[in-house]
Design a protein around this motif. Structure first.
Motif, PDB file in Angstrom:
ATOM      1  N   LEU A 227      49.255  41.148  27.005  1.00  0.00           N
ATOM      2  CA  LEU A 227      48.998  42.227  27.834  1.00  0.00           C
ATOM      3  C   LEU A 227      47.649  42.974  27.077  1.00  0.00           C
ATOM      4  O   LEU A 227      46.814  43.250  27.840  1.00  0.00           O
ATOM      5  CB  LEU A 227      49.851  43.184  28.333  1.00  0.00           C
ATOM      6  N   ALA A 228      47.867  43.192  25.937  1.00  0.00           N
ATOM      7  CA  ALA A 228      46.757  43.778  25.055  1.00  0.00           C
ATOM      8  C   ALA A 228      45.634  42.977  24.997  1.00  0.00           C
ATOM      9  O   ALA A 228      44.393  43.631  25.258  1.00  0.00           O
ATOM     10  CB  ALA A 228      47.327  44.033  23.556  1.00  0.00           C
ATOM     11  N   ALA A 230      44.676  40.693  27.408  1.00  0.00           N
ATOM     12  CA  ALA A 230      44.027  40.751  28.802  1.00  0.00           C
ATOM     13  C   ALA A 230      43.222  42.034  29.220  1.00  0.00           C
ATOM     14  O   ALA A 230      42.105  42.034  29.603  1.00  0.00           O
ATOM     15  CB  ALA A 230      45.088  40.615  29.872  1.00  0.00           C
ATOM     16  N   VAL A 231      43.777  43.174  28.686  1.00  0.00           N
ATOM     17  CA  VAL A 231      43.336  44.511  28.950  1.00  0.00           C
ATOM     18  C   VAL A 231      42.054  44.489  28.032  1.00  0.00           C
ATOM     19  O   VAL A 231      40.870  45.043  28.419  1.00  0.00           O
ATOM     20  CB  VAL A 231      44.028  45.782  28.561  1.00  0.00           C
ATOM     21  N   ARG A 232      42.029  44.146  26.604  1.00  0.00           N
ATOM     22  CA  ARG A 232      40.729  44.131  26.008  1.00  0.00           C
ATOM     23  C   ARG A 232      39.641  43.094  26.552  1.00  0.00           C
ATOM     24  O   ARG A 232      38.557  43.785  26.492  1.00  0.00           O
ATOM     25  CB  ARG A 232      41.196  43.806  24.412  1.00  0.00           C
ATOM     26  N   LEU A 233      39.962  42.295  26.823  1.00  0.00           N
ATOM     27  CA  LEU A 233      38.698  41.215  27.394  1.00  0.00           C
ATOM     28  C   LEU A 233      38.657  41.507  29.139  1.00  0.00           C
ATOM     29  O   LEU A 233      37.419  41.210  29.409  1.00  0.00           O
ATOM     30  CB  LEU A 233      39.152  39.973  27.170  1.00  0.00           C
ATOM     31  N   ASN A 234      39.429  42.139  29.648  1.00  0.00           N
ATOM     32  CA  ASN A 234      39.481  42.343  31.110  1.00  0.00           C
ATOM     33  C   ASN A 234      39.516  41.094  31.773  1.00  0.00           C
ATOM     34  O   ASN A 234      38.622  40.549  32.778  1.00  0.00           O
ATOM     35  CB  ASN A 234      38.175  43.086  31.388  1.00  0.00           C
ATOM     36  N   VAL A 235      40.464  40.229  31.396  1.00  0.00           N
ATOM     37  CA  VAL A 235      40.677  39.000  32.141  1.00  0.00           C
ATOM     38  C   VAL A 235      42.088  38.916  32.667  1.00  0.00           C
ATOM     39  O   VAL A 235      42.985  39.192  32.236  1.00  0.00           O
ATOM     40  CB  VAL A 235      40.687  37.749  30.734  1.00  0.00           C
ATOM     41  N   PRO A 236      41.919  38.358  33.749  1.00  0.00           N
ATOM     42  CA  PRO A 236      43.182  38.541  34.626  1.00  0.00           C
ATOM     43  C   PRO A 236      44.202  37.346  34.242  1.00  0.00           C
ATOM     44  O   PRO A 236      43.941  36.350  33.573  1.00  0.00           O
ATOM     45  CB  PRO A 236      42.804  37.914  35.955  1.00  0.00           C
ATOM     46  N   VAL A 237      45.436  37.422  34.258  1.00  0.00           N
ATOM     47  CA  VAL A 237      46.679  36.652  33.898  1.00  0.00           C
ATOM     48  C   VAL A 237      47.458  35.967  35.051  1.00  0.00           C
ATOM     49  O   VAL A 237      47.994  36.937  35.873  1.00  0.00           O
ATOM     50  CB  VAL A 237      47.466  37.254  32.848  1.00  0.00           C
ATOM     51  N   CYS A 238      47.771  34.731  34.940  1.00  0.00           N
ATOM     52  CA  CYS A 238      48.679  34.106  35.842  1.00  0.00           C
ATOM     53  C   CYS A 238      49.718  33.699  34.810  1.00  0.00           C
ATOM     54  O   CYS A 238      49.534  33.482  33.752  1.00  0.00           O
ATOM     55  CB  CYS A 238      48.011  33.029  36.778  1.00  0.00           C
ATOM     56  N   THR A 239      50.628  33.525  35.484  1.00  0.00           N
ATOM     57  CA  THR A 239      52.025  32.861  34.872  1.00  0.00           C
ATOM     58  C   THR A 239      52.644  31.398  35.345  1.00  0.00           C
ATOM     59  O   THR A 239      52.455  31.347  36.478  1.00  0.00           O
ATOM     60  CB  THR A 239      53.113  33.942  34.513  1.00  0.00           C
ATOM     61  N   THR A 240      53.192  30.759  34.485  1.00  0.00           N
ATOM     62  CA  THR A 240      53.869  29.630  35.201  1.00  0.00           C
ATOM     63  C   THR A 240      55.436  30.438  35.591  1.00  0.00           C
ATOM     64  O   THR A 240      55.579  31.218  35.386  1.00  0.00           O
ATOM     65  CB  THR A 240      54.094  28.441  33.994  1.00  0.00           C
ATOM     66  N   MET A 241      56.203  29.290  36.253  1.00  0.00           N
ATOM     67  CA  MET A 241      57.452  29.779  36.682  1.00  0.00           C
ATOM     68  C   MET A 241      58.358  30.426  35.429  1.00  0.00           C
ATOM     69  O   MET A 241      58.941  31.471  35.585  1.00  0.00           O
ATOM     70  CB  MET A 241      58.373  28.740  37.238  1.00  0.00           C
ATOM     71  N   LEU A 331      47.467  35.120  19.126  1.00  0.00           N
ATOM     72  CA  LEU A 331      47.123  36.147  19.991  1.00  0.00           C
ATOM     73  C   LEU A 331      46.801  37.420  19.049  1.00  0.00           C
ATOM     74  O   LEU A 331      45.858  38.053  19.350  1.00  0.00           O
ATOM     75  CB  LEU A 331      48.187  36.485  21.015  1.00  0.00           C
ATOM     76  N   ARG A 332      47.510  37.630  18.068  1.00  0.00           N
ATOM     77  CA  ARG A 332      47.149  38.836  17.330  1.00  0.00           C
ATOM     78  C   ARG A 332      45.818  38.504  16.585  1.00  0.00           C
ATOM     79  O   ARG A 332      45.026  39.492  16.534  1.00  0.00           O
ATOM     80  CB  ARG A 332      48.284  39.159  16.379  1.00  0.00           C
ATOM     81  N   GLU A 333      45.568  37.355  15.927  1.00  0.00           N
ATOM     82  CA  GLU A 333      44.441  37.071  15.474  1.00  0.00           C
ATOM     83  C   GLU A 333      43.102  37.018  16.233  1.00  0.00           C
ATOM     84  O   GLU A 333      41.976  37.283  16.136  1.00  0.00           O
ATOM     85  CB  GLU A 333      44.705  35.314  14.937  1.00  0.00           C
ATOM     86  N   PHE A 334      43.550  36.798  17.432  1.00  0.00           N
ATOM     87  CA  PHE A 334      42.430  36.649  18.695  1.00  0.00           C
ATOM     88  C   PHE A 334      42.043  38.355  18.873  1.00  0.00           C
ATOM     89  O   PHE A 334      40.851  38.406  18.979  1.00  0.00           O
ATOM     90  CB  PHE A 334      43.032  36.309  19.911  1.00  0.00           C
ATOM     91  N   LEU A 335      43.231  38.828  19.095  1.00  0.00           N
ATOM     92  CA  LEU A 335      43.050  40.578  19.397  1.00  0.00           C
ATOM     93  C   LEU A 335      42.050  41.124  18.230  1.00  0.00           C
ATOM     94  O   LEU A 335      41.248  42.060  18.411  1.00  0.00           O
ATOM     95  CB  LEU A 335      44.119  41.360  19.266  1.00  0.00           C
ATOM     96  N   LYS A 336      42.217  40.787  17.102  1.00  0.00           N
ATOM     97  CA  LYS A 336      41.378  41.295  15.826  1.00  0.00           C
ATOM     98  C   LYS A 336      40.283  41.104  15.797  1.00  0.00           C
ATOM     99  O   LYS A 336      39.299  42.022  15.239  1.00  0.00           O
ATOM    100  CB  LYS A 336      42.063  40.696  14.422  1.00  0.00           C
ATOM    101  N   ILE A 337      39.945  39.833  16.336  1.00  0.00           N
ATOM    102  CA  ILE A 337      38.145  39.578  16.413  1.00  0.00           C
ATOM    103  C   ILE A 337      37.440  40.097  17.547  1.00  0.00           C
ATOM    104  O   ILE A 337      36.122  39.873  17.683  1.00  0.00           O
ATOM    105  CB  ILE A 337      37.957  37.971  16.050  1.00  0.00           C
ATOM    106  N   VAL A 338      38.568  40.636  18.443  1.00  0.00           N
ATOM    107  CA  VAL A 338      37.531  40.939  19.624  1.00  0.00           C
ATOM    108  C   VAL A 338      37.095  42.592  19.411  1.00  0.00           C
ATOM    109  O   VAL A 338      37.824  43.415  19.180  1.00  0.00           O
ATOM    110  CB  VAL A 338      38.650  41.132  20.964  1.00  0.00           C
ATOM    111  N   PRO A 339      35.888  42.778  19.561  1.00  0.00           N
ATOM    112  CA  PRO A 339      35.386  43.932  18.928  1.00  0.00           C
ATOM    113  C   PRO A 339      35.660  44.961  19.989  1.00  0.00           C
ATOM    114  O   PRO A 339      36.032  45.017  21.025  1.00  0.00           O
ATOM    115  CB  PRO A 339      33.594  43.938  19.219  1.00  0.00           C
ATOM    116  N   GLU A 340      35.990  46.222  19.050  1.00  0.00           N
ATOM    117  CA  GLU A 340      36.626  47.532  20.121  1.00  0.00           C
ATOM    118  C   GLU A 340      35.779  47.891  21.119  1.00  0.00           C
ATOM    119  O   GLU A 340      36.235  48.118  22.292  1.00  0.00           O
ATOM    120  CB  GLU A 340      36.540  48.649  19.022  1.00  0.00           C
ATOM    121  N   GLY A 341      34.403  47.612  21.285  1.00  0.00           N
ATOM    122  CA  GLY A 341      33.681  47.825  22.426  1.00  0.00           C
ATOM    123  C   GLY A 341      33.264  46.895  23.348  1.00  0.00           C
ATOM    124  O   GLY A 341      32.306  46.993  23.853  1.00  0.00           O
TER     125      GLY A 341
END
Length: 584
Positions: A227-228, A230-241, A331-341
Motif C-alpha cells: 500500500l505504501a 503504491a501510494v508513493r508511486l501512484n501505481v495501481p494494484v491488482c491481486t491474485t485470488m 518492498l521496504r528497500e524499494f520504498l527507501k529509494i523512492v524520492p520523497e517528492g
C-alpha cells in the motif's frame, strides 16, 4: 527423560501453544507427555486426521507460526496427506508428526506398517524418519528451520513409537532452540544490490505500470508495504485470488482480482493494457494467466518479479528484472529509494481510466447484487454477507472452500478492514477444509471471528467436526451453500454440452437440523430477508458455534464468473456489464 518428554519440551521451546491431532494405538506415549505438560501446550482432538491437518493449515495461514499436527500410524498417516500437500503447495508452514510402529517391527508384517517418510516426500519440503531418540532435538530444530525459512512449507517427521518411550541421558543432548526459526520468515533475505534501483528505473520508464500482489505478500504480512509503495508511486494494484485483502478494496489504487476464477474484468483489462507489471509473491501460474493464454499480449519483456523462491523466477515469462528476497524486506528497500517528492502524476490518466472501468463494472453488477429472486442468487448472498460483516464492525478470519463460494466471494466480497483475512486453499482445490479450518483460525487469534464458507459437498466431508466446535465452544460462523450436488463439476459437465449430468447429484442436507443435532444454533435462509436476519443473529451470537443453511442457486444453473468458462460459451469475459450467461 524419555523421547516423548524431549519432543514436547522442544515444541514448547519453539513457542507451540497448540497441536492438532487424533488419538491412535501408537501415539499414546506422546499423549502421556502432553498430559504431563497440560497448561503449557493445548492438544485439540479432531474427529479425522484430514480435518486436523486443515486446522493446522488455517493456524499456519493466520499466524506467523507453523501449524502442528500429529497422527497415529497407518490410516491416520494416509488421511493426513491431503492437507499436508495443500499446505506445502500453498507455502503454509506446517509440521506433521506421524507416530509410527516401533523400529524393530519394520519389514516384519506389523499391522499398519507403512513407509511414511517416502509417502510424504513428494508433498513436503522435508520428510524423514527418526531412528535414534538422541536425534530428536536436532531433527525438531531442522523441522522448524525448514518449515519457516526460504519459501515456507510442510515438514513431515516419522517418529517410531519406541523413540518416544526410550530413555535419553540429558547430558548427551541439547534442547536448545533457534529463536530465528520460531516464526516465519526465518532468516529473511534482502535483495541483491542494485536490483530495486533497476525496478524503480523500469517503473519510471513505463506509461501504464501495474503491481500484482500474490499470496506471498499475505504470507509475508507485507500488505502495508504494498500500500505504501503504491501510494508513493501512484501505481495501481491488482491481486491474485490468494492475494485478495492485500489492500482495502475501496482504495483508489486497489483495482481488483486478476485471473480466471472470480476475476474482475477491469483488473484483467489492467493486465492487458499495462506496459509494465511487477508481480510480488506470485508464481504466475495457470489460474493467474488462465493457462498462460492471458493477457493476449505476452508478458515477455514487460514483467518483473519479487519472490522469496528463486526457482519461480522467469519460469513462464522473460523477466525484465528478477528480485529474490522476502517481500516485506524488498518492498521496504524499494520504498527507501523512492524520492520523497516522486512525481507520479503522469500515471493519473492510467489510474483514472482503471477506476472508470471499475465503476462501470460495479454499476453493471448492481442488478445481480440486488436480485431478490428465488432460489437465492450467490451474488445476492455475498452482498448480504458483506453488509453483515461491515455492520459487525469486528475483524474476521474467513476461510472458504472451493466450489460455490469461491468465484462469487472472490469477485464480489469487499474487504476494507486490514485486520480481516480471507483465505482459499487453491493449490489442489480439495473439499472439506473450511469447516475444520475455523478451529485453527480460532486458535490462531481468538479476537477475530472465525468464519467458514462451504458448499454441501464439502459439508458432507467434514460434518463431524461440528462436534469439535461445540466441545470447544468456538464462536465460529458456518455458512452452508446448499443446493444438492457438486455444483462446480455439474457446471463443468453442462459447459461441455452434457445436459444430462452423470453422478453429481445427491440429497440436499437438512443443514439446520444436522447442526442442531450436534448442538449448534442454526437457521435456514431461503431469501435475502431470511439471510439478512440470520446473519445479524449469527454475528450477535458469540457463545459457541452457529450455522446458516443457505438454500442457494447452483453454479450449474448459470455460468459463474470464470474467465475460461465464459470464453468457452463465446462470451466476452472482459465485458463490464456482468450479464447472466446460460450454459445451453
Amino acid at each position: 527423560m524419555n523421547g516423548a518428554d524431549i519432543l514436547v519440551e522442544m515444541l514448547i521451546g519453539y513457542g507451540v501453544d497448540t497441536i492438532f491431532g487424533v488419538p491412535g494405538d501408537t501415539n499414546v506415549p506422546l499423549y502421556e507427555a502432553l498430559q504431563a505438560h497440560e497448561g503449557r501446550i493445548t492438544h485439540i482432538m479432531a474427529r479425522d486426521e484430514r480435518s486436523a491437518g486443515f486446522m493446522a493449515d488455517a493456524y499456519g495461514r493466520f499466524t506467523d507460526k507453523p501449524g502442528i499436527i500429529e497422527c497415529p500410524s497407518g490410516a491416520g498417516a494416509m488421511y493426513s496427506l491431503p492437507p499436508i500437500a495443500e499446505s506445502n503447495a500453498s507455502s503454509v508452514p506446517v509440521i506433521l508428526l506421524t507416530i509410527d510402529i516401533p523400529l524393530p517391527g519394520e519389514g516384519r508384517g506389523v499391522l499398519t506398517e507403512l513407509d511414511c517418510a517416502k509417502l510424504f516426500e513428494p508433498v513436503t519440503k522435508m520428510s524423514v524418519q527418526i531412528k535414534s531418540p538422541e536425534k530428536l532435538p536436532e531433527i525438531v530444530r531442522r523441522a522448524f528451520r525448514t518449515a519457516c525459512s526460504g519459501k515456507p512449507g510442510a515438514v513431515h517427521l516419522q517418529i517410531p513409537e519406541d523413540m518416544l518411550t526410550a530413555k535419553v541421558d540429558s547430558d548427551r543432548v541439547s534442547l536448545h532452540i533457534e529463536e530465528d526459526c520460531k516464526t516465519f520468515p526465518a532468516f529473511p533475505t534482502r535483495p541483491a544490490p542494485g536490483l530495486v534501483e533497476k525496478l524503480l528505473e523500469t517503473v519510471k520508464q513505463a506509461e501504464k505500470p501495474l503491481i500484482v500482489s500474490g499470496g506471498g505478500v499475505i504470507r509475508a504480512c507485507a500488505g502495508d508495504e504494498i500500500l505504501a509503495l503504491a501510494v508513493r508511486l501512484n501505481v495501481p494494484v491488482c491481486t491474485t485470488m490468494t492475494g485478495q485483502g492485500t489492500m482495502p478494496d475501496d482504495h483508489r489504487l486497489s483495482i481488483g482480482v486478476i485471473g480466471d476464477n472470480g476475476f474482475h474484468p477491469h483488473a484483467n483489462r489492467a493486465m492487458e493494457e499495462s506496459d509494465f507489471v511487477l508481480f510480488v509473491g506470485s508464481k504466475m501460474g495457470s489460474v493467474v494467466t488462465i493457462g498462460w493464454t492471458f493477457p493476449k499480449v505476452t508478458l515477455n519483456k514487460r514483467v518483473a518479479q519479487i519472490d522469496i523462491n528463486p526457482e519461480v523466477m522467469a519460469n513462464n515469462y522473460e523477466n525484465v528484472v528478477s528480485v529474490t528476497g522476502d517481500a516485506k524486506l524488498v518492498l521496504r528497500e524499494f520504498l527507501k529509494i523512492v524520492p520523497e517528492g516522486f512525481d507520479g502524476s503522469k500515471y493519473h490518466p492510467w489510474v483514472n481510466h482503471l477506476n472508470s472501468l471499475r465503476a462501470s463494472f460495479w454499476q453493471g453488477a448492481e442488478s445481480l447484487l440486488s436480485n431478490d429472486s428465488k432460489p437465492l442468487r450467490p451474488e445476492r448472498a455475498v452482498r448480504c454477507f458483506n453488509q453483515a460483516l461491515e455492520k459487525s464492525g469486528k475483524p474476521a478470519l474467513i476461510y472458504s472452500d472451493a466450489g460455490t463460494p469461491t468465484p462469487y466471494m472472490t469477485r464480489f466480497l469487499k474487504i476494507n478492514d486490514p485486520r480481516t483475512r480471507f483465505a482459499i486453499p487453491r493449490a489442489f482445490g480439495g473439499l472439506g477444509s473450511a469447516l475444520p479450518a475455523t478451529v485453527g483460525a480460532w486458535r490462531a487469534d481468538p479476537s477475530r471471528r472465525p468464519i467458514g464458507l462451504f458448499g454441501d459437498g464439502s459439508f458432507g466431508m467434514a460434518v463431524g467436526e461440528m462436534e469439535t466446535l461445540v466441545r470447544l465452544n468456538i464462536p465460529a460462523i458456518l455458512i452452508l451453500f446448499n443446493n444438492g450436488h457438486y455444483g462446480w463439476i455439474k457446471g463443468l459437465h453442462r459447459l461441455k454440452g452434457h445436459n444430462q449430468c452423470f453422478s453429481v447429484d445427491f440429497m440436499p442436507p437438512k443443514g439446520q437440523a444436522i447442526a442442531e443435532a450436534f448442538g449448534l444454533t442454526a437457521w435456514t435462509a431461503k431469501s435475502p430477508e431470511d439471510l439478512d436476519a440470520a446473519l445479524a443473529k449469527a454475528f450477535a451470537h458469540e457463545n459457541g458455534p452457529c450455522l446458516i443453511d443457505v438454500h442457494i442457486e447452483s453454479i450449474a444453473d448459470r455460468v459463474p464468473p470464470v474467465y475460461s468458462w465464459l470464453n468457452k460459451r463465446g462470451e466476452d469475459p472482459l465485458d463490464l456489464a456482468s450479464k447472466e450467461v446460460a450454459y445451453m
